[in-house]
Design a protein around this motif. Structure first.
Motif, PDB file in Angstrom:
ATOM      1  N   VAL A  36       0.843  -1.201   0.000  1.00 39.20           N
ATOM      2  CA  VAL A  36       0.000   0.000   0.000  1.00 39.20           C
ATOM      3  C   VAL A  36       0.876   1.247   0.000  1.00 39.20           C
ATOM      4  N   ARG A  37       1.923   1.224   0.803  1.00 34.42           N
ATOM      5  CA  ARG A  37       2.821   2.379   0.871  1.00 34.42           C
ATOM      6  C   ARG A  37       3.476   2.633  -0.488  1.00 34.42           C
ATOM      7  N   GLN A  38       3.921   1.566  -1.157  1.00 35.97           N
ATOM      8  CA  GLN A  38       4.536   1.728  -2.478  1.00 35.97           C
ATOM      9  C   GLN A  38       3.535   2.293  -3.474  1.00 35.97           C
ATOM     10  N   HIS A  39       2.287   1.813  -3.387  1.00 37.85           N
ATOM     11  CA  HIS A  39       1.244   2.319  -4.285  1.00 37.85           C
ATOM     12  C   HIS A  39       1.015   3.816  -4.049  1.00 37.85           C
ATOM     13  N   ILE A  40       0.946   4.195  -2.776  1.00 36.79           N
ATOM     14  CA  ILE A  40       0.736   5.610  -2.443  1.00 36.79           C
ATOM     15  C   ILE A  40       1.896   6.448  -2.964  1.00 36.79           C
TER      16      ILE A  40
END
Length: 105
Positions: free
Chosen positions: A11-15
């Protein structure tokens, strides 16, 4: 716990990817701490940090864990486990009584 960390990392990478593409909408609805953490991570990744952030990632993590600990979940789980053990012991005692009454008859 490893799956949670993997999901959180994804999720962090996507954000971060969305932020790099200029999509600031991805930050809407996120807890402020997470939004700040993503911003700091993006700055660190891009290397254009003009001044060091006063926010310590480790301390933020500790604070979040402490906040979770304050929710009382641990106490709930302990009480639930104690209740289950009590019920089990009551069933064992009842089974012993039935066994004794059957074998002594």
């Amino acid at each position: 716990m490893a799956n949670l960390m993997t999901a959180t990392g994804f999720v962090r990478q996507h954000i971060l990817k969305e932020l790099k593409n200029g999509n600031m909408e991805v930050l809407k609805g996120l807890p402020p701490v997470l939004a700040m953490e993503c911003g700091i991570a993006m700055q660190n990744e891009l290397g254009d940090v003009k001044e060091a952030s006063p926010i310590n990632d480790k301390e933020v993590g500790k604070s979040m864990l402490s906040r979770m600990a304050d929710t009382g979940i641990k106490e709930q789980l302990v009480k639930q486990k104690e209740q289950e053990e009590k019920e089990f012991m009551e069933k064992v005692a009842l089974a012993k009584q039935i066994t004794e009454s059957v074998t002594n008859s």
